[in-house]
Design a protein around this motif. Structure first.
Motif, PDB file in Angstrom:
ATOM      1  N   LEU A   1    -130.906  -7.459 -19.492  1.00  0.00           N
ATOM      2  CA  LEU A   1    -132.019  -6.693 -18.949  1.00  0.00           C
ATOM      3  C   LEU A   1    -133.326  -7.128 -19.605  1.00  0.00           C
ATOM      4  O   LEU A   1    -133.374  -7.426 -20.791  1.00  0.00           O
ATOM      5  CB  LEU A   1    -131.774  -5.201 -19.215  1.00  0.00           C
ATOM      6  CG  LEU A   1    -132.830  -4.198 -18.752  1.00  0.00           C
ATOM      7  CD1 LEU A   1    -132.922  -4.157 -17.230  1.00  0.00           C
ATOM      8  CD2 LEU A   1    -132.496  -2.809 -19.302  1.00  0.00           C
TER       9      LEU A   1
ATOM     10  N   CYS B   1    -128.899   0.315 -13.135  1.00  0.00           N
ATOM     11  CA  CYS B   1    -129.989   0.358 -14.109  1.00  0.00           C
ATOM     12  C   CYS B   1    -130.599   1.756 -14.080  1.00  0.00           C
ATOM     13  O   CYS B   1    -130.788   2.341 -13.004  1.00  0.00           O
ATOM     14  CB  CYS B   1    -131.035  -0.702 -13.781  1.00  0.00           C
ATOM     15  SG  CYS B   1    -132.315  -0.890 -15.033  1.00  0.00           S
TER      16      CYS B   1
ATOM     17  N   LEU C   1    -132.778  -7.826 -13.942  1.00  0.00           N
ATOM     18  CA  LEU C   1    -131.387  -7.843 -14.373  1.00  0.00           C
ATOM     19  C   LEU C   1    -130.772  -9.204 -14.043  1.00  0.00           C
ATOM     20  O   LEU C   1    -130.903  -9.693 -12.916  1.00  0.00           O
ATOM     21  CB  LEU C   1    -130.589  -6.743 -13.676  1.00  0.00           C
ATOM     22  CG  LEU C   1    -129.178  -6.483 -14.222  1.00  0.00           C
ATOM     23  CD1 LEU C   1    -129.262  -5.885 -15.615  1.00  0.00           C
ATOM     24  CD2 LEU C   1    -128.409  -5.558 -13.294  1.00  0.00           C
TER      25      LEU C   1
END
Length: 828
Positions: free
Chosen positions: A170, A141, A180
């Motif tokens: 997400l 991420c 997530l």
């Protein structure tokens, strides 16, 4: 009800609203010039604050499954991400009327080779991107901070590799923390984490990702997951399991994911059973419904290729050709998948095949032993059977899944201390699961086989001292348990090993059953309502004593409560009427190997005899006793395991109508007098799916053509409609041609294996069994010779009485080479 209107007063006219103007013609307008102009492969829809819809599309490329994502910021600026075909470069563009599509920052910070990606905006408009790493299959991420992309925590932070075909999703909470959701897979780690949906949240203070909830969202293997945040940043996850059923879960304050409402079908073709609500997954398909889950425990299980288990259902899906269009973990050629996988030799025909046939039929769990060498590989040399090891696992079993997290300790020997058993030897039972799919079903049963592991694989101290035998002694003893099915029990050591095998898999299976039950229930008194432990023949009947021991000594129940649960939970299937095949264990062997179980069996027997409400003298009561004297060896006491099964079960069945009657009249007549309702019949059928539809596709096609449907594969009663075709000469000719074709194939095989040439004119009488006195091969061989002799010596008048015997030449006879030369084939 409307009020009455006075006739003298006319009601005022109703003013009708003018018709609304026709809606303006709506159309999609291209926002700037997109980065790709190809046939659409991927789309994403988003709505602005004024409900204007924005649709992002991504063109078709040579690289499959590359996706596009779209978000709108606070001022309705569309932001789109995609991966460029060929270079695997990831791009992110934002659109403004003045500047068109522009990149919001340098691409140098974006890794190459990204898989699936997802965009999200934080509470203040911060841009976040999550993606699947193309090489590692981990998830990462990143946030766009100022003018560069910054990783949130460690790159590829997910501990488990995520599924290669599953897009991570997400969400950003009110504190600008990314969450997530993904599906974990153990394909690379080898640890039990099979397709589990998980949610993690980034902790900025610790700079690390943390699992939300006490465990996975659901224990059901999943194939898709999505994530959203509700009020107060409450996480919600929707999961589509591998059976195509979707559920929505909410994370509670106690850290547990709770399903909201009832599941629903997410894929076409998934429907609820009649009168029941749709539930998720195969083995929880009837959670909340008053239904028992059957557990079949069989000392031997013959799946005609557990390695070949997918063949039947693929036949149901219409799979044809030289191989199967399936994905497999091992890099095998399609033809190898079709022809090279061996039968799972964990049993023998008979009760093992019967247990194996039940697995694809209903959603249940089968238990057995993962034998390393199966029973044996048969060869015939000089007319005699030669028994060789069967190395069926040498090339692995691609369909099995090792479950290292599912292990149970199983003890042997030892002594009793304060009434409790302290084993002198222990092994670890480790589970291996194999899917057993059915024919055109929505569920998949599971065959769980147990492997035996030592508690200590290598005694390093003994090894360093030069005592190499002692160093691996525990491993050798564990390997012995799962080496060979049915070890010779002519010796004392052989008896102990066979009883060890039986208790090993029974104890592990019962512990597993109870553990499954306790995952959702706290009171074991409800176990009989949720589980049925079906004992397949006498081999697993030690389960009666072991379930009593577990309930009393492990779970703290009283004897009476444990007995009430046991007698409502276990059932017994008898497979033989031969007294010599009904197991009877010497008391000395059972007391040595399982001292506490012998005590329990004695107590069960004493209470059982005391409960018989008939006027019998002590001598007559011996007919009901579980413990009896060996009639061939005076003074030796035996435990009749079949009697233990009958006394401890709620149902006893045979496997054919005549067999079930013999059981009642010859084997257990004294028990039938006391509880006749306990004895039932469950006929063992022959599965048409394998032994006709799959084995003989030509004949199957002819039957389907004649009936106009292939529904006969699941409903054998439809075959009655073939009767009129007996008068159809053309149908009979085609039928005979197919049968002759198969006989020619068998003749070719006989010649290849034995060197003998046989005629394809006579009827073939084939008995496929290992050579054994139980199997009556000698009687069958004598029967063949008798029939051959009768035909040869028959007079013309006698021959005329036999409709099929129309000629007197040798072609119509069972020739000498067939009878004399091919007996080894008939006997194996």
């Amino acid at each position: 009800m409307a009020e009455a209107v006075t006739p003298a007063v006319r009601p005022p006219p109703v003013k009708r609203k003018p018709a609304p103007p026709p809606p303006k013609k709506q159309s999609w307008a291209v926002v700037g010039c997109g980065p790709a102009a190809r046939p659409n492969q991927s789309v994403k829809l988003a709505f602005a604050s004024d409900n204007t819809a924005y649709l992002a599309t991504y063109g078709q490329t040579k690289i499959k499954d590359l996706n596009v994502d779209l978000v709108l910021d606070a001022v309705n600026t569309p932001i789109m991400s995609y991966t460029e075909c060929g270079t695997a470069t990831h791009h992110i563009f934002g659109f403004t009327p003045a500047g068109g599509w522009q990149k919001p920052g340098p691409e140098a910070g974006l890794p190459l080779g990204l898989g699936y990606s997802k965009l999200a905006l934080g509470p203040q408009g911060q841009l976040w991107l999550c993606f699947q790493e193309g090489g590692t299959f981990g998830a990462s991420c990143m946030a766009f901070a100022g003018s560069q992309w910054v990783f949130a925590g460690q790159r590829g932070f997910t501990f488990w590799p995520i599924m290669g075909d599953v897009q991570p999703t997400l969400a950003i909470d009110s504190q600008n923390r990314p969450l997530l959701a993904y599906i974990a897979d153990s394909g690379f780690s080898g640890v039990e984490k099979q397709q589990q949906a998980e949610v993690q949240r980034f902790n900025p203070a610790k700079q690390q990702w943390e699992l939300l909830g006490l465990d996975s969202v659901t224990s059901i293997p999943a194939m898709a997951v999505s994530l959203a945040l509700g009020q107060a940043d409450t996480p919600y996850a929707s999961v589509v399991d591998i059976s195509g059923v979707a559920s929505v879960f909410q994370l509670g304050g106690a850290g547990e994911w709770t399903r909201l409402g009832e599941p629903f079908a997410a894929l076409p073709g998934v429907a609820a059973p009649p009168g029941q609500k749709l539930r998720a997954g195969t083995h929880i398909a009837f959670d909340g419904v008053a239904m028992r889950k059957p557990y079949v425990v069989s000392f031997s299980l013959m799946m005609v290729g557990q390695g070949q288990a997918p063949k039947g259902p693929l036949k149901g899906k219409g799979a044809r050709g030289t191989g199967y269009g399936i994905r497999y973990r091992y890099g095998m050629f399609r033809q190898a998948v079709k022809d090279g996988l061996q039968t799972a030799h964990c049993g023998q025909p008979g009760q093992s095949a019967a247990a194996g046939r039940s697995l694809p039929a209903v959603p249940l769990l089968g238990y057995g032993i993962r034998y390393r060498y199966g029973m044996f590989r048969q060869a015939v040399k000089d007319g005699l059977q030669v028994e060789l090891p069967d190395y069926w696992l040498d090339n692995g079993n691609p369909w099995e899944i090792r479950r290292p997290a599912t292990q149970f300790k199983v003890g042997f020997y030892g002594s009793l201390q304060d009434g409790k058993w302290v084993p002198g030897e222990e092994v670890i039972a480790e589970a291996y699961d194999g899917p057993i799919p059915g024919y055109k079903t929505k569920t998949c049963s599971n065959l769980r086989l147990w492997d035996a592991l030592p508690t200590t694989e290598l005694d390093l101290q003994a090894f360093n001292a030069g005592d190499y035998v002692k160093a691996v002694e525990q491993k050798r003893k564990a390997d012995e348990i799962t080496a060979v099915l049915y070890p010779n029990d002519a010796t004392e050591e052989g008896k102990e090993l066979r009883l060890k095998q039986q208790f090993f898999f029974v104890s592990a299976s019962l512990q597993d059953t109870i553990a499954r039950y306790l995952e959702k229930h706290s009171d074991l008194s409800g176990l009989p309502e949720k589980a049925c432990f079906q004992m397949n023949d006498t081999h697993p009947t030690i389960a009666v004593a072991e379930l009593m021991r577990l309930l009393i000594h492990v779970h703290g129940l009283s004897y009476d409560d444990a007995w009430a649960i046991t007698t409502k939970t276990v059932a017994y299937t008898n497979h033989t009427v031969m007294p010599e095949a009904l197991e009877k264990w010497p008391v000395r062997v059972l007391a040595k190997l399982l001292p506490r179980h012998m005590h329990l069996i004695e107590e069960i027997n004493d209470r059982w005899l005391a409960s018989i409400k008939v006027d019998h003298v002590a001598e007559a009561l011996k007919a009901y006793s579980i413990i009896q004297e060996n009639q061939w060896n005076k003074g030796e006491m035996l435990v009749n395991m079949a009697y233990l099964a009958v006394v401890g079960s709620f149902a006893v069945n045979g496997v054919a109508a005549i067999h079930s009657e013999i059981i009642k009249t010859d084997i257990f007549p004294q028990f039938v007098e006391l509880f006749p309702e306990r004895f039932q019949n469950k006929t063992n059928g022959v599965t048409l799916r394998r032994w006709l539809a799959y084995c003989n596709p030509e004949l199957s096609a002819l039957i389907t053509e004649a009936l106009g449907t292939d529904a006969w594969v699941k409903d054998a009663s439809l075959l009655e409609k073939l009767k009129p075709f007996a008068e159809d000469a053309g149908f009979r000719a085609r039928w005979r041609a197919i049968k002759q074709q198969k006989k020619a194939a068998l003749a070719a095989h006989i010649k290849e294996v034995t060197g003998y040439e046989v005629s394809t004119e006579p009827l073939f009488d084939i008995q496929v069994k290992r050579i054994h006195e139980y199997k009556r091969q000698f009687m069958n061989a004598i029967s063949l010779i008798y029939r051959y002799k009768t035909i040869k010596e028959a007079t013309p008048e006698e021959r005329a009485k036999v409709g099929w015997f129309e000629q007197t030449d040798k072609k119509s006879l069972i020739l000498e080479p067939f009878v004399l030369g091919c007996l080894p084939i008939l006997l194996c």
